[in-house]
Write a protein that holds these residues in place. Structure first.
Motif, PDB file in Angstrom:
ATOM      1  N   TYR A  60      30.755  60.052  68.923  1.00  0.00           N
ATOM      2  CA  TYR A  60      30.951  58.938  69.852  1.00  0.00           C
ATOM      3  C   TYR A  60      32.268  59.109  70.624  1.00  0.00           C
ATOM      4  CZ  TYR A  60      31.808  54.328  71.737  1.00  0.00           C
ATOM      5  OH  TYR A  60      32.072  53.306  72.601  1.00  0.00           O
ATOM      6  N   ALA A 120      32.824  59.510  74.657  1.00  0.00           N
ATOM      7  CA  ALA A 120      33.695  58.647  75.455  1.00  0.00           C
ATOM      8  C   ALA A 120      34.711  59.477  76.247  1.00  0.00           C
ATOM      9  CB  ALA A 120      34.418  57.655  74.543  1.00  0.00           C
ATOM     10  N   LEU A 163      28.521  59.291  77.198  1.00  0.00           N
ATOM     11  CA  LEU A 163      27.973  58.341  76.227  1.00  0.00           C
ATOM     12  C   LEU A 163      26.491  58.066  76.457  1.00  0.00           C
ATOM     13  CD1 LEU A 163      30.843  55.734  75.721  1.00  0.00           C
ATOM     14  CD2 LEU A 163      29.982  57.425  74.102  1.00  0.00           C
ATOM     15  N   HIS A 218      23.786  58.104  73.401  1.00  0.00           N
ATOM     16  CA  HIS A 218      22.810  57.063  73.071  1.00  0.00           C
ATOM     17  C   HIS A 218      21.377  57.589  73.192  1.00  0.00           C
ATOM     18  CE1 HIS A 218      25.287  53.483  72.433  1.00  0.00           C
ATOM     19  NE2 HIS A 218      26.122  54.002  73.324  1.00  0.00           N
ATOM     20  N   LYS A 268      36.384  50.729  63.012  1.00  0.00           N
ATOM     21  CA  LYS A 268      36.090  51.506  64.225  1.00  0.00           C
ATOM     22  C   LYS A 268      35.211  50.653  65.139  1.00  0.00           C
ATOM     23  CE  LYS A 268      36.542  55.807  61.627  1.00  0.00           C
ATOM     24  NZ  LYS A 268      36.932  55.189  60.359  1.00  0.00           N
ATOM     25  N   VAL A 269      35.845  49.749  65.859  1.00  0.00           N
ATOM     26  CA  VAL A 269      35.146  48.662  66.553  1.00  0.00           C
ATOM     27  C   VAL A 269      34.161  49.164  67.601  1.00  0.00           C
ATOM     28  CG1 VAL A 269      35.460  46.588  67.951  1.00  0.00           C
ATOM     29  CG2 VAL A 269      37.082  47.112  66.122  1.00  0.00           C
ATOM     30  N   THR A 270      34.608  50.061  68.484  1.00  0.00           N
ATOM     31  CA  THR A 270      33.715  50.501  69.558  1.00  0.00           C
ATOM     32  C   THR A 270      32.543  51.311  69.013  1.00  0.00           C
ATOM     33  OG1 THR A 270      35.156  52.420  69.927  1.00  0.00           O
ATOM     34  CG2 THR A 270      35.508  50.480  71.320  1.00  0.00           C
ATOM     35  N   THR A 271      32.785  52.119  67.980  1.00  0.00           N
ATOM     36  CA  THR A 271      31.689  52.875  67.379  1.00  0.00           C
ATOM     37  C   THR A 271      30.713  51.945  66.672  1.00  0.00           C
ATOM     38  OG1 THR A 271      33.315  54.620  66.975  1.00  0.00           O
ATOM     39  CG2 THR A 271      31.160  54.923  66.013  1.00  0.00           C
ATOM     40  N   GLN A 272      31.217  50.861  66.083  1.00  0.00           N
ATOM     41  CA  GLN A 272      30.343  49.865  65.465  1.00  0.00           C
ATOM     42  C   GLN A 272      29.374  49.287  66.490  1.00  0.00           C
ATOM     43  OE1 GLN A 272      33.060  46.984  63.877  1.00  0.00           O
ATOM     44  NE2 GLN A 272      33.727  48.276  62.179  1.00  0.00           N
ATOM     45  N   GLU A 273      29.863  49.002  67.686  1.00  0.00           N
ATOM     46  CA  GLU A 273      29.006  48.462  68.746  1.00  0.00           C
ATOM     47  C   GLU A 273      27.930  49.473  69.136  1.00  0.00           C
ATOM     48  OE1 GLU A 273      27.218  46.125  71.531  1.00  0.00           O
ATOM     49  OE2 GLU A 273      28.677  45.536  69.983  1.00  0.00           O
ATOM     50  N   ALA A 274      28.315  50.741  69.254  1.00  0.00           N
ATOM     51  CA  ALA A 274      27.351  51.781  69.588  1.00  0.00           C
ATOM     52  C   ALA A 274      26.278  51.882  68.516  1.00  0.00           C
ATOM     53  CB  ALA A 274      28.062  53.122  69.759  1.00  0.00           C
TER      54      ALA A 274
END
Length: 465
Positions: free
Chosen positions: A206, A210, A215, A219, A239-245
């Motif tokens: 991820y 980025a 990205l 996906h 890992k906030v942004t990776t959690q969203e992905a």
């Protein structure tokens, strides 16, 4: 043995010889002796591509995850710009005969600033280990339910159990079982796209996407999977942004009726540090615990593994090993392989291993396995010692007794585990990175001036070890 059986390209050996002293300086003696000396150079081509052979695919994965930056510096210095270093892995000697040869792990390091992006569909690989199957999974009371659910998932992927969540301590068979699910699905449904990936690899991919502005490809790649097996999902904590992905990919696959298999070191209710909507999705999964191996399972494993290693152990020696090594199968395997090596040496002297020698081998492995401690075990031990509840430690209370217990947990978690500051903070009620650092320093300071506090802390640490 590996060096004797591998055909080593002379030029590869020369390049590797130049790298070794620099790697020793970069990594230090312990890491160098543990992870670098077992590596064998295989081939050097195009004046830039070095292929190295490691004992197992997981050995290569560990090196890639923990020492990539150091390797890049050394290889850039020795090989020069544009270098590529590939890791190949020899198959475990327990693997079936059909799996002879070597496995390419798809891990490499280069002088690129970002990890390799996910492969495209035309080069799709499952990344499953052929060794991990249902047939060679050791069943006992501690894992029978998890095995039954895993087999049901393999028979009908995306059916009654679209999300399977396997949890339990390290070394007890989670990774084996999730690989077995994937291998069985590929055996009966070879057209399905089955992917095993460790969460740390998912995170690296991820970040690479980025950085490289790819990205959409990231996906698209994961959304085409029919069976996604994500190992050690607790590594997503912090890992906030990776959690969203991952949440987007999770929803996409689930909505399409695909199969998802997750593994973790704790049950869903204890997996803190994830967004509520992802956490609630995970809690909806079918979860199955894999506990520490029960006595019958340990004895069965020791007997059968001994036979594979051609060890003729006395019944009382089998009982001794099974009774002393209680935490996980991996530790049992380590003891038996050490015994096998010792027995090979003793055979030249015409005698079998003695009980004293066996106990010495066991003592080394036991001391190592006791260092593998989870943050949940630390919290439980501190709570028991100081008579404080888990809810209080993870809550907002600033009472002296609670604050003392909380700082002990922070200190011991940093000392005895590899848990990140973010993950420790998430487990302790969502506390900030700086709060954890302050708690650790507070514990260190108090330990140096308060004898009772130091004694309590040492007592808890001994119980965990």
């Amino acid at each position: 043995m590996m060096a004797q059986n591998s055909i080593v390209h002379p030029q590869a050996q020369d390049v590797w010889a130049l790298c070794l002293p620099l790697l020793q300086q970069e990594l230090g003696e312990v890491a160098y002796n543990t992870f670098i000396t077992p590596i064998v150079p295989k081939e050097f081509s195009d004046n830039k591509r070095l292929t190295l052979v490691t004992p197992t695919m997981y050995f290569a994965e560990y090196i890639h995850e923990h020492y990539a930056d150091s390797l890049k510096r050394v290889f850039s210095q020795v090989i020069g710009p544009g270098f590529v270093v590939d890791f190949d892995a020899t198959i475990d000697r327990d693997a079936p005969q059909a799996a002879k040869g070597s496995l390419h792990t798809d891990y490499n390091v280069s002088n690129s600033t970002a990890p390799t992006a996910p492969p495209q569909e035309e080069t799709f690989k499952s990344r499953l280990s052929p060794y991990f199957t249902f047939e060679n999974f050791y069943q006992g009371e501690s894992n029978s339910y998890a095995l039954a659910i895993a087999q049901a998932v393999a028979q009908e992927p995306g059916g009654q159990c679209p999300v399977l969540y396997l949890y339990g301590p390290s070394g007890c068979g989670k990774t084996h079982l999730c690989h077995a699910v994937g291998n069985e699905i590929l055996r009966t449904k070879p057209n399905l796209r089955v992917l095993y990936v460790h969460t740390d690899t998912f995170v690296r991919q991820y970040i690479s996407g980025a950085q490289q502005k790819t990205l959409n490809d990231f996906h698209k790649y994961y959304q085409q999977i029919d069976v996604l097996i994500l190992d050690d999902i607790h590594s997503l904590v912090g890992k906030v942004t990776t959690q969203e992905a991952f949440f987007q990919i999770f929803n996409h696959l689930k909505d399409l009726g695909k199969q998802i298999v997750l593994t973790c070191d704790r049950k869903p209710a204890d997996l803190k540090g994830l967004p509520d909507r992802l956490s609630s999705r995970i809690k909806e999964s079918i979860s199955a615990a894999i506990s520490r191996p029960d006595p019958d399972l340990r004895r069965t494993y020791v007997r059968e593994k001994s036979a594979k290693l051609e060890l003729d152990l006395k019944p009382e020696f089998i009982d001794l090993i099974a009774d002393k090594i209680t935490t996980d199968i991996r530790a049992l395997k380590g003891v038996l392989e050490n015994v096998s090596k010792s027995q090979t040496f003793l055979n030249k002297r015409g005698r079998a291993i003695s009980e004293r020698e066996l106990r010495e081998i066991i003592s080394h492995v036991v001391s190592e396995e006791k260092r593998e401690v989870s943050i949940d075990e630390i919290i439980d031990s501190v709570c028991a010692k100081l008579n404080v509840s888990r809810e209080a430690i993870c809550g907002a209370s600033r009472k002296l007794a609670v604050a003392t217990a909380r700082s002990m947990v922070m200190y011991l978690a940093r000392k005895l585990t590899n848990t990140s500051l973010a993950a420790i903070g998430a487990t302790l009620g969502g506390r900030a990175h700086a709060t954890i650092i302050h708690g650790v320093k507070d514990a260190e300071s108090r330990k140096s001036i308060d004898a009772d506090y130091a004694a309590a802390l040492d007592s808890i640490e001994r119980s965990l070890r």
